[in-house]
Design an enzyme around this catalytic site. Structure first.
Site, PDB file in Angstrom:
ATOM      1  N   GLY A 393       0.846  -1.181   0.000  1.00  0.00           N
ATOM      2  CA  GLY A 393       0.000   0.000   0.000  1.00  0.00           C
ATOM      3  C   GLY A 393       0.878   1.226   0.000  1.00  0.00           C
ATOM      4  O   GLY A 393       2.073   1.131  -0.273  1.00  0.00           O
ATOM      5  N   GLY A 394       0.308   2.365   0.330  1.00  0.00           N
ATOM      6  CA  GLY A 394       1.052   3.610   0.322  1.00  0.00           C
ATOM      7  C   GLY A 394       2.288   3.543   1.199  1.00  0.00           C
ATOM      8  O   GLY A 394       3.393   3.872   0.767  1.00  0.00           O
ATOM      9  N   ASP A 507     -12.507   4.244   1.602  1.00  0.00           N
ATOM     10  CA  ASP A 507     -11.451   3.946   0.621  1.00  0.00           C
ATOM     11  C   ASP A 507     -11.724   2.611  -0.055  1.00  0.00           C
ATOM     12  O   ASP A 507     -10.825   1.778  -0.199  1.00  0.00           O
ATOM     13  CB  ASP A 507     -10.089   3.937   1.315  1.00  0.00           C
ATOM     14  CG  ASP A 507      -8.931   3.917   0.327  1.00  0.00           C
ATOM     15  OD1 ASP A 507      -9.146   4.345  -0.836  1.00  0.00           O
ATOM     16  OD2 ASP A 507      -7.825   3.470   0.696  1.00  0.00           O
TER      17      ASP A 507
HETATM   18  N1  LIG Z   1      -5.386  -9.924   4.915  1.00  0.00           N
HETATM   19  C1  LIG Z   1      -4.882  -9.915   3.693  1.00  0.00           C
HETATM   20  N2  LIG Z   1      -4.832 -11.038   2.986  1.00  0.00           N
HETATM   21  C2  LIG Z   1      -4.328 -11.049   1.740  1.00  0.00           C
HETATM   22  N3  LIG Z   1      -3.837  -9.986   1.133  1.00  0.00           N
HETATM   23  C3  LIG Z   1      -3.875  -8.816   1.795  1.00  0.00           C
HETATM   24  C4  LIG Z   1      -4.383  -8.726   3.097  1.00  0.00           C
HETATM   25  N4  LIG Z   1      -4.280  -7.454   3.507  1.00  0.00           N
HETATM   26  C5  LIG Z   1      -3.738  -6.796   2.488  1.00  0.00           C
HETATM   27  N5  LIG Z   1      -3.476  -7.605   1.468  1.00  0.00           N
HETATM   28  C6  LIG Z   1      -2.855  -7.249   0.181  1.00  0.00           C
HETATM   29  O1  LIG Z   1      -1.986  -6.158   0.382  1.00  0.00           O
HETATM   30  C7  LIG Z   1      -2.396  -5.041  -0.367  1.00  0.00           C
HETATM   31  C8  LIG Z   1      -2.164  -3.761   0.405  1.00  0.00           C
HETATM   32  O2  LIG Z   1      -2.805  -3.845   1.634  1.00  0.00           O
HETATM   33  P1  LIG Z   1      -3.520  -2.614   2.307  1.00  0.00           P
HETATM   34  O3  LIG Z   1      -4.538  -2.136   1.367  1.00  0.00           O
HETATM   35  O4  LIG Z   1      -4.003  -2.982   3.636  1.00  0.00           O
HETATM   36  O5  LIG Z   1      -2.362  -1.607   2.429  1.00  0.00           O
HETATM   37  P2  LIG Z   1      -2.509  -0.035   2.554  1.00  0.00           P
HETATM   38  O6  LIG Z   1      -1.228   0.529   2.908  1.00  0.00           O
HETATM   39  O7  LIG Z   1      -3.612   0.255   3.469  1.00  0.00           O
HETATM   40  O8  LIG Z   1      -2.912   0.320   1.102  1.00  0.00           O
HETATM   41  P3  LIG Z   1      -3.344   1.769   0.607  1.00  0.00           P
HETATM   42  O9  LIG Z   1      -2.418   2.735   1.206  1.00  0.00           O
HETATM   43  O10 LIG Z   1      -3.234   1.663  -0.881  1.00  0.00           O
HETATM   44  O11 LIG Z   1      -4.759   1.908   1.059  1.00  0.00           O
HETATM   45  C9  LIG Z   1      -3.839  -5.315  -0.651  1.00  0.00           C
HETATM   46  O12 LIG Z   1      -4.220  -4.711  -1.816  1.00  0.00           O
HETATM   47  C10 LIG Z   1      -3.899  -6.810  -0.777  1.00  0.00           C
HETATM   48  O13 LIG Z   1      -3.521  -7.197  -2.065  1.00  0.00           O
END
Ligand SMILES: Nc1ncnc2c1ncn2[C@@H]1O[C@H](COP(=O)(O)OP(=O)(O)OP(=O)(O)O)[C@@H](O)[C@H]1O
Length: 714
Positions: A393-394, A507
């Protein structure tokens, strides 16, 4: 709840490898803890005892000299004179650790016992001479006894001090061959000693005069201060020879030598393990260390190889002997392994002399346990091992990990500024929401978490893949309405759970839905907010989210003065430059995802960057809803209608999750062909019998049919 309290700090296997703590021995596989008691002195005392108790005078305590006094012939009795004894001692060889050191007369400090010769009775002597002889014999006996006692005391003192420093002394195996050590006056002599004694050859009697023995056993003061000497490539013995030093200096030199080596080893280990390079190499090193050594090492560690160094054990430190490596393993060193080994020994900070570099290779310490690596992380005392990266993610990375009991989890690792209160509050908010929803099976389960020094770890239920991956894989597939219906329903059910808990996700995007064992679940409550009671919207002071899927109201800054307090009290405290989001914003995002499922991209994807944001915010920019896809496939009206309802610009006119769930797209009527045939036939027959059918009648009939069709709704 207590499960989510903060616990211990993270222990990533980045550094501080728990090395065994065993002193790397390198090439010094000599056993320094051997006891010199086993070699010289016992033999001397045996000889002394035998001298006194020779010829089977068991228990008499008189021995050889007594018989001499009595004038009895003793065929085996040697002629002993002090000159001979001195000669023998000056030529005696005492072997330490398999390597002989020939003692020179100069090295030992001879102190003649007597200048008088002792003859055996075959020579025939006068009574005066015999008297004189007896006196001398007695003197010699007394001297030997007192010297021996003194030596014993010295030895005891020495060994007790050695035990404190080095642990219990180990006996050389040669001792067993030597037979039991005799005490003065003992009458039994081992077979070995008997044989030796029967042979008068000085070389067969490793005899050292008591004076010499004393010089060996008793630690002497060093002649020089050796603390600053540079050994270079020399070992203590070589150094001794090279500088023409007396052998009595060997213990002092050895002591300095081994202390220097120990310090060097420690420095090397510290320097090596503190580099990040070592981190990278640690895993391969674990393998290498068990099978790899340099050719030099090979030589030095070969079991048959004689020990390289001779040291005075009394003062030498006792490094732990390095385990021998099997020859077969040594011979199977691969080129790559050698390279890694060499690399791991490169000093990053300091340039060192060539010979020292070589030594570093020698002192490689085998790591017998599995070294912690950057592949593992400990969260609240539970270790998780990385399997693969699931996504990023970010500011986060999500890993598939193996945890306790070999269970698979998703580990989200977020890097943040620990001094940024807003970030911290945001993460705590996310954790709080996940905890609130932990009983919902449409929300990914949070098992554990830890916040530590700018890092947040979330241990979650692991999904197999996210919706974004699924959509990307189907991008070139023909339109599949059933597929869309299935995932649309799954998605809406996830959102329902969140909205029912009065939470706005804010989001929603395909990547924030993951499939866990065939069920879609919602993840990432990073910017989600709980909506306070009696409130429709929440207001953000930052504009965050994923633009492609963001609702216009979430993008348009509220730049107006605070309104007078309304009944709900909603807008009265809204400051300038805030963005309003509510449950309808999630519906908008859902509409964007449905749109992408049909047309392959979200509604405003044709616009790039800033203009995309402007397009979403601009009411004049209309979204197009073609009835056919680019490939010419017809899009069901119910689906199009649903998407339109989700993408209503006015949040108040947007449908709710309930409406979507009840809508015709997600709940279509399914009838059979026979049903339709019967319906048409009945309608025509009814009309043929009537001359006129009023509009009211037609409406009533239609409602009747529609009512019946409800039974056929999916
Ligand atoms: N519990 C999970 N099981 C499987 N894959 C996951 C899980 N949590 C996250 N992911 C994978 O990791 C990616 C990034 O996770 P997440 O969206 O939580 O990060 P983030 O930092 O919050 O992202 P963003 O900043 O883009 O919102 C997800 O798109 C998914 O592909």
């Amino acid at each position: 709840m207590s499960k989510y309290t903060h616990h211990s700090r993270t222990r990533i296997s980045a550094s501080g490898e728990d090395r065994t703590g065993r002193s790397p021995t390198g090439g010094n596989n000599t056993r320094y803890d051997e006891d010199d008691d086993n070699i010289g002195p016992p033999q001397l005392s045996n000889f002394g005892s035998a001298l006194l108790a020779r010829s089977g005078d068991s228990g008499t305590g008189t021995g050889l000299l007594t018989r001499m006094q009595m004038g009895e012939p003793t065929a085996e009795a040697p002629t002993v004179n002090t000159h001979t004894a001195d000669t023998m001692s000056s030529h005696s060889q005492f072997s330490m650790f398999g390597q002989g050191i020939e003692r020179t007369a100069a090295a030992a400090t001879p102190r003649p016992l007597s200048t008088t010769t002792v003859h055996d009775e075959h020579t025939g002597r006068s009574p005066i001479a015999s008297e004189k002889l007896r006196g001398m014999q007695q003197q010699m006996k007394d001297e030997l006894t007192s010297k021996y006692t003194e030596r014993r005391i010295n030895r005891m003192l020495l060994s007790s001090s050695r035990i404190g420093r080095l642990g219990p002394a180990k006996r050389m195996s040669s001792l067993q061959n030597t037979g039991p050590v005799q005490s003065p006056g003992s009458v039994s002599v081992s077979a070995t000693n008997t044989r030796n004694l029967s042979d008068p050859s000085p070389m067969n009697h490793p005899i050292i005069s008591p004076t010499n023995t004393e010089a060996i056993e008793r630690p002497t003061e060093p002649l020089n201060d050796y603390s600053n000497i540079d050994f270079g490539e020399l070992n203590p013995l070589q150094y001794l020879k090279a500088h023409n030093l007396p052998s009595s200096e060997l213990p002092h030199i050895s002591k300095v030598y081994f202390e220097k080596r120990k310090a060097e080893i420690r420095r090397t280990a510290l320097r090596k393990y503190s580099t990040s390079k070592e981190l990278l190499l640690s895993r391969s090193k674990y393998i290498d260390d068990n099978s790899v050594t340099t050719p030099e090492n090979n030589e030095q560690h070969t079991p048959q190889q004689p020990p390289a160094l001779v040291a005075a054990p009394a003062l030498a430190p006792a490094p732990v002997a390095e385990p021998r490596r099997p020859e077969s393993i040594l011979s199977t060193i691969s080129k790559g392994q050698k390279k890694r080994q060499a690399l791991s020994n490169l000093s990053i900070n300091k340039k060192e002399p060539e010979h020292k570099k070589t030594k570093k290779v020698e002192i490689q310490e085998p790591v017998r346990h599995r070294a912690p690596t950057s592949n593992t992380v400990t969260i609240n005392d539970k270790e998780y091992e990385r399997i693969e990266l699931l996504g990023r993610g970010g500011s986060s990375k999500v890993y598939k990990v193996k945890g306790p009991g070999n269970k698979v989890y998703a580990l989200k690792r977020v890097l943040f500024d620990e001094f940024d209160e807003t970030s911290l509050a945001g993460f705590k908010g996310e954790i709080d929401l996940l905890q609130r929803l932990r009983h919902e099976d449409r929300v990914v389960h949070l098992y554990d978490y830890m916040i530590d020094q700018g890092l947040l770890y979330l241990v979650m239920e692991c999904g197999d893949f996210d919706l974004s991956q699924i959509l990307n894989r189907r991008l070139s597939d023909p339109l599949d309405v059933e597929f869309i219906r299935y995932y649309a329903r799954e998605m809406i059910q996830c959102i329902k759970v969140v909205h029912d808990a009065d939470i706005v996700h804010s989001d929603l995007k395909p990547a924030n839905f993951v499939v866990v064992k065939g069920k879609l679940k919602i993840i990432d409550f990073g910017i989600a907010n709980a909506v306070p009671d009696h409130t429709v919207n929440i207001y953000r002071d930052t504009q965050i989210g994923t633009p492609n899927y963001m609702a216009p109201e979430a993008l348009v800054a509220l730049n107006m003065p605070p309104l007078p307090e309304s009944n709900s009290g909603e807008r009265s405290h809204v400051p300038k430059n805030t963005w309003k989001v509510g449950k309808p914003s999630d519906i908008w995002s859902c509409g964007c995802i449905l749109y992408q499922m049909v047309y392959g991209r979200p509604p405003y994807a044709g616009y790039q960057g800033q203009s995309r944001l402007l397009a979403i915010m601009n009411p004049d920019v209309q979204i197009a809803y073609p009835e056919r896809t680019e490939r010419g496939e017809a899009v069901p009206h119910s689906l199009l209608a649903l998407i339109r309802q989700c993408l209503e610009r006015d949040p108040l006119r947007r449908c709710t999750v309930e409406e979507v769930l009840r809508g015709p797209f997600l709940r279509p009527v399914v009838v059979t062909e026979f049903f339709l045939r019967d319906l048409i036939k009945n309608a025509v027959t009814f009309g043929a019998k009537q001359r006129h059918v009023s509009d009211d009648k037609i409406d009533a009939l239609t409602n009747d049919v529609l009512g019946r069709l409800e039974e056929f709704r999916m």
